[in-house]
Design a protein around this motif. Structure first.
Motif, PDB file in Angstrom:
ATOM      1  N   HIS A 185       0.835  -1.198   0.000  1.00  0.00           N
ATOM      2  CA  HIS A 185       0.000   0.000   0.000  1.00  0.00           C
ATOM      3  C   HIS A 185       0.871   1.249   0.000  1.00  0.00           C
ATOM      4  O   HIS A 185       2.040   1.208   0.404  1.00  0.00           O
ATOM      5  CB  HIS A 185      -0.961   0.005   1.199  1.00  0.00           C
ATOM      6  CG  HIS A 185      -0.314  -0.113   2.547  1.00  0.00           C
ATOM      7  ND1 HIS A 185       0.461   0.874   3.110  1.00  0.00           N
ATOM      8  CD2 HIS A 185      -0.343  -1.118   3.460  1.00  0.00           C
ATOM      9  CE1 HIS A 185       0.879   0.505   4.308  1.00  0.00           C
ATOM     10  NE2 HIS A 185       0.412  -0.719   4.538  1.00  0.00           N
ATOM     11  N   ALA A 220      -5.676  -5.790  -6.721  1.00  0.00           N
ATOM     12  CA  ALA A 220      -6.070  -4.593  -5.987  1.00  0.00           C
ATOM     13  C   ALA A 220      -7.364  -4.854  -5.229  1.00  0.00           C
ATOM     14  O   ALA A 220      -8.195  -5.664  -5.655  1.00  0.00           O
ATOM     15  CB  ALA A 220      -6.261  -3.424  -6.948  1.00  0.00           C
ATOM     16  N   GLU A 235      -3.335   3.589  -2.143  1.00  0.00           N
ATOM     17  CA  GLU A 235      -3.372   2.378  -2.960  1.00  0.00           C
ATOM     18  C   GLU A 235      -3.318   1.179  -2.025  1.00  0.00           C
ATOM     19  O   GLU A 235      -2.745   1.253  -0.929  1.00  0.00           O
ATOM     20  CB  GLU A 235      -2.181   2.308  -3.934  1.00  0.00           C
ATOM     21  CG  GLU A 235      -2.182   3.380  -4.997  1.00  0.00           C
ATOM     22  CD  GLU A 235      -0.992   3.258  -5.942  1.00  0.00           C
ATOM     23  OE1 GLU A 235      -0.339   2.185  -5.920  1.00  0.00           O
ATOM     24  OE2 GLU A 235      -0.716   4.217  -6.665  1.00  0.00           O
TER      25      GLU A 235
END
Length: 248
Positions: A185, A220, A235
């Motif tokens: 992340h 993801a 992310e």
């Protein structure tokens, strides 16, 4: 479980500590207060898809699941003919798992570790150790053909990772294998985990000396990213690997 509420309680707890300062008591608190948004009622998709990368299609292997929580993966592996050993610090998580699956079991102290107990099902195919994972050794728990790590490495502070990897390596047989799912992340705030990101450099530094590793998949997760956006994650993805012990 209301995952939105669980996520808020989880973040409230773990962000109240300095990054890397989450203790075994904190993890137990999270279970006691139903602040476990990572819990799933389904078998982990990485385990289902890549089980043969862990077992090579063999049955009756001895498999270790560190920091197992109340994961249904334990029973799924037992039902496929393996001997499974989980390790979990939360008594509530263990009790939930055994109750939900209606598993009759025996409880015995682990004489080598103070206050530790081991739950063993009547058929002997599943054991769950109620203790700190780092208190274990090969003399206490034996050796394993494989390890399913679906969230242990990423839950451990980075400065303790080498200790974790060394312990896992010591518990594996010479031909032992690991199925590992990590997290990557990007964080723009002061909170860095858990879960802590594990990048390619970390994999190479931590695992390359003892293991050959193969990339399996990257995915993801918009749902998990949404949970962590309030603390600055921009992310979030899960990355899976298969690891084989190097021949020395």
């Amino acid at each position: 479980m209301d995952k939105t509420a669980a996520s808020k309680r989880f973040l409230s707890k773990v962000t109240s500590r300095p990054s890397g300062g989450v203790t075994t008591d904190d993890w137990d608190w999270l279970w006691q207060n139903e602040s476990t948004p990572w819990v799933s009622e389904s078998v982990h998709p990485v385990l289902e898809e890549y089980i043969n990368d862990l077992t090579l299609g063999k049955e009756n292997l001895r498999l270790l699941v560190p920091l197992c929580g109340n994961s249904v993966d334990l029973k799924w592996l037992v039902d496929r003919g393996h001997q499974v050993v989980g390790v979990e610090v939360s008594q509530k998580a263990i009790a939930q798992f055994l109750t939900e699956h209606g598993l009759e079991h025996d409880v015995q102290p682990v004489k080598e570790i103070e206050n530790a107990r081991v739950h063993t099902t009547c058929n002997g195919r599943l054991q769950i150790y109620d203790c700190d994972f780092f208190a274990l050794s090969r003399d206490v728990i034996g050796s394993f053909n494989g390890v399913w790590d679906k969230g242990a490495l990423v839950a451990i502070p980075p400065d303790m990772r080498k200790r974790y990897v060394d312990l896992v390596s010591s518990l594996l047989t010479v031909d032992g294998r690991i199925l590992l799912e990590t997290v990557r992340h990007k964080d723009t705030g002061d909170f860095h985990g858990p879960p802590f990101t594990v990048d390619d450099e970390d994999i190479a530094e931590l695992l390359a000396p003892s293991f050959e590793w193969k990339f399996l998949r990257r995915k993801a997760s918009a749902e998990v990213l949404k949970r962590f956006q309030p603390v600055g994650f921009s992310e979030y993805e899960n990355v899976a690997f298969q690891l084989s012990k190097r021949k020395m």
